[in-house]
Motif scaffolding. Structure first.
Motif, PDB file in Angstrom:
ATOM      1  N   SER A  30      12.692  -7.396   8.363  1.00 36.37           N
ATOM      2  CA  SER A  30      12.897  -7.376   9.819  1.00 36.37           C
ATOM      3  C   SER A  30      14.289  -7.911  10.148  1.00 36.37           C
ATOM      4  CB  SER A  30      11.880  -8.250  10.540  1.00 36.37           C
ATOM      5  OG  SER A  30      10.610  -8.141  10.021  1.00 36.37           O
ATOM      6  N   MET A  31      14.586  -8.012  11.448  1.00 41.47           N
ATOM      7  CA  MET A  31      15.945  -8.431  11.837  1.00 41.47           C
ATOM      8  C   MET A  31      16.253  -9.864  11.409  1.00 41.47           C
ATOM      9  SD  MET A  31      17.818  -8.473  15.556  1.00 41.47           S
ATOM     10  CE  MET A  31      17.671  -6.734  15.863  1.00 41.47           C
ATOM     11  N   ASP A  32      15.275 -10.767  11.597  1.00 40.25           N
ATOM     12  CA  ASP A  32      15.551 -12.184  11.337  1.00 40.25           C
ATOM     13  C   ASP A  32      14.692 -12.773  10.234  1.00 40.25           C
ATOM     14  OD1 ASP A  32      17.076 -12.087  13.792  1.00 40.25           O
ATOM     15  OD2 ASP A  32      15.128 -12.073  14.778  1.00 40.25           O
TER      16      ASP A  32
ATOM     17  N   LEU B 115      12.087 -11.937   6.519  1.00 42.78           N
ATOM     18  CA  LEU B 115      11.515 -11.052   5.514  1.00 42.78           C
ATOM     19  C   LEU B 115      10.301 -11.756   4.911  1.00 42.78           C
ATOM     20  CD1 LEU B 115      12.594 -12.318   2.607  1.00 42.78           C
ATOM     21  CD2 LEU B 115      14.660 -11.088   3.225  1.00 42.78           C
ATOM     22  N   THR B 116       9.468 -10.979   4.246  1.00 40.96           N
ATOM     23  CA  THR B 116       8.199 -11.513   3.757  1.00 40.96           C
ATOM     24  C   THR B 116       8.112 -11.359   2.236  1.00 40.96           C
ATOM     25  OG1 THR B 116       7.340  -9.396   4.571  1.00 40.96           O
ATOM     26  CG2 THR B 116       6.770 -11.346   5.831  1.00 40.96           C
TER      27      THR B 116
ATOM     28  N   GLY C  73       3.801  -6.654   8.060  1.00 43.42           N
ATOM     29  CA  GLY C  73       5.052  -6.233   8.689  1.00 43.42           C
ATOM     30  C   GLY C  73       5.035  -4.837   9.291  1.00 43.42           C
ATOM     31  N   TYR C  74       6.239  -4.385   9.727  1.00 45.86           N
ATOM     32  CA  TYR C  74       6.383  -3.090  10.405  1.00 45.86           C
ATOM     33  C   TYR C  74       5.852  -1.958   9.539  1.00 45.86           C
ATOM     34  CZ  TYR C  74       9.392  -5.305  13.877  1.00 45.86           C
ATOM     35  OH  TYR C  74       9.877  -6.098  14.873  1.00 45.86           O
TER      36      TYR C  74
ATOM     37  N   LYS D  65       8.477  -4.472   4.929  1.00 51.48           N
ATOM     38  CA  LYS D  65       9.832  -4.139   5.391  1.00 51.48           C
ATOM     39  C   LYS D  65      10.577  -5.372   5.864  1.00 51.48           C
ATOM     40  CE  LYS D  65       9.026   0.612   6.854  1.00 51.48           C
ATOM     41  NZ  LYS D  65       8.875   1.520   7.978  1.00 51.48           N
TER      42      LYS D  65
ATOM     43  N   ARG E 189      18.082  -3.824   4.769  1.00 53.61           N
ATOM     44  CA  ARG E 189      16.689  -3.473   5.092  1.00 53.61           C
ATOM     45  C   ARG E 189      16.155  -2.352   4.191  1.00 53.61           C
ATOM     46  NH1 ARG E 189      15.347   0.898   7.940  1.00 53.61           N
ATOM     47  NH2 ARG E 189      13.362   0.113   8.673  1.00 53.61           N
TER      48      ARG E 189
ATOM     49  N   GLY F 260      17.189 -11.772   7.472  1.00 50.54           N
ATOM     50  CA  GLY F 260      16.833 -10.390   7.783  1.00 50.54           C
ATOM     51  C   GLY F 260      18.068  -9.527   7.886  1.00 50.54           C
ATOM     52  N   TYR F 261      17.851  -8.291   8.343  1.00 49.07           N
ATOM     53  CA  TYR F 261      19.015  -7.394   8.396  1.00 49.07           C
ATOM     54  C   TYR F 261      20.006  -7.824   9.464  1.00 49.07           C
ATOM     55  CZ  TYR F 261      16.472  -4.842  12.094  1.00 49.07           C
ATOM     56  OH  TYR F 261      15.807  -4.496  13.234  1.00 49.07           O
TER      57      TYR F 261
END
Ligand SMILES: Cc1ncc(COP(=O)(O)O)c(C=O)c1O
Length: 366
Positions: free
Chosen positions: A301-303, A305-306, A253-254, A299, A279, A272-273
């Motif tokens: 993400s918008m749509d 998560l991991t 991820g990011y 992290k 987040r 996601g957020y």
């Protein structure tokens, strides 16, 4: 369809409300359903509770009107009262109850001619230092209201700053001030929020105002035998939409915040957020995969998560993932626990679930 759904268990809501009533048997419990019932859907929650509650509480007239227009008949109290004087005509038209916390509201009320007297909760600042008349001002305001033809069922109302804390000195200070004032005015009291309802019988008063406990969140610093009986109302459930094998040392991820410390299997989950999932969730924030506890890795993400599912060999695309609430196998992940990992409180997580996430209502949920 995207698999992320907020399942709302209205049976659990009714159970939690009954628990509040049992905690404060001498008091009437007004169900606080402001902020769209803490994100659960105000009208659906009101319909589920209406047969049992003496009144609902909301923050403002817009929230109250949408309940009335939705067919809710029981009294509805505006916890912050009116925001402009012309709202009094609507208060009168829709038969709302109001709190008054500041001088201009009193003046507007006393200049108004309602069709019938309006039930009023006069808010006193006993130590929260947010809204309300000071303890010095209160007797004079009370005398002006108590005999006014515009007013009926006048109560003293106050809010606690520290009722959730184990340490009770500030709570006791607020309580002593309120008891002294109420005795001098012979005034009925409306005081207790969820933590005071759960932990401070002395504060139950004539009315109490439970909010977050109705939704199954434990507001106390330390759980007790009553809060352990609360049931989650919202279960935020999604699914695994992709799986990845990572070699030791590879990031996810990011910013590559999480790195595999061994050969790992990572699940990508549709949430996601952009749905309201926080987040700030750190690596290690729990989720339930097929009812088993796993941890967020990387992290949010918008749509998406991991999640690290290395130890859940049966995790496949389509496996259920619970972000908080209960899993299909009955295992519960409390929203309060997730909130601690996000350095926040359950209130922000529950009210933060965005309209993009469909709510699905169940009268008994499994
Ligand atoms: C005036 C008032 N009463 C009651 C409540 C319910 O509080 P809780 O959700 O902690 O039970 C709130 C919530 O913020 C409130 O502002």
């Amino acid at each position: 369809m995207r698999p992320l759904v907020a399942h709302i268990d209205l049976g659990a809501l009714r159970h939690n409300y009954q628990l509040a009533c049992r905690c404060a048997p001498q008091s009437r419990s007004v169900a606080v359903i402001k902020a769209d019932a803490y994100g659960h859907g105000a009208l659906e929650c009101a319909r589920a509770l209406e047969a049992d509650v003496p009144a609902f509480a909301v923050a403002c007239i817009e929230e109250a009107i949408s309940l009335r227009e939705g067919g809710i008949k029981v009294p509805i109290v505006l916890l912050e009262g009116i925001f402009t004087a012309d709202e009094l005509a609507l208060v009168d038209q829709y038969n709302f109850w109001i709190s008054v916390h500041t001088e201009w509201q009193v003046a507007a009320l006393l200049a108004f001619s309602p069709r019938q007297p309006i039930p009023v909760w006069m808010k006193v600042d006993s130590g929260m230092h947010r809204l309300g008349f000071s303890l010095d001002e209160a007797p004079d305001v009370w005398q002006r209201l108590v005999n006014a033809p515009q007013v009926t069922a006048l109560h003293l109302m106050s809010h606690f700053a520290t009722a959730d804390a184990r340490e009770g000195s500030y709570f006791n200070q607020q309580m002593t001030a309120l008891t002294t004032l109420a005795e001098s005015l012979d005034a009925p009291l409306c005081l207790a929020n969820s933590p005071a309802t759960l932990a401070w019988p002395i504060a139950h008063g004539d009315w109490n105002r439970p909010g977050v406990m109705l939704y199954g969140s434990d507001p106390l610093e330390e759980a007790n035998e009553i809060t352990r009986q609360l049931r989650p109302v919202m279960s935020l459930r999604s699914e695994i939409i992709a799986l990845r094998e990572l070699e030791e040392g590879e990031p996810v991820g990011y910013g590559g915040r999480w790195r595999a410390s061994r050969r790992s299997k990572i699940a990508v989950v549709a949430a996601g957020y952009g749905d309201g999932y926080d987040r700030h969730a750190v690596d290690g924030t729990p989720v339930l995969v097929n009812g088993q506890r796993c941890a967020i890795a990387g992290k949010v993400s918008m749509d998406m998560l991991t999640v690290d599912v290395t130890d859940v060999p049966e995790a496949v695309i389509g496996s259920e993932v619970v972000l908080w609430g209960s899993a299909s196998n009955g295992v519960v992940l409390p929203v309060d626990e997730v909130a601690r990992y996000c350095d926040t409180i359950s209130y922000t997580l529950l009210t933060g679930v965005l309209p993009r996430v469909p709510r699905r209502y169940h009268s008994a949920f499994a």
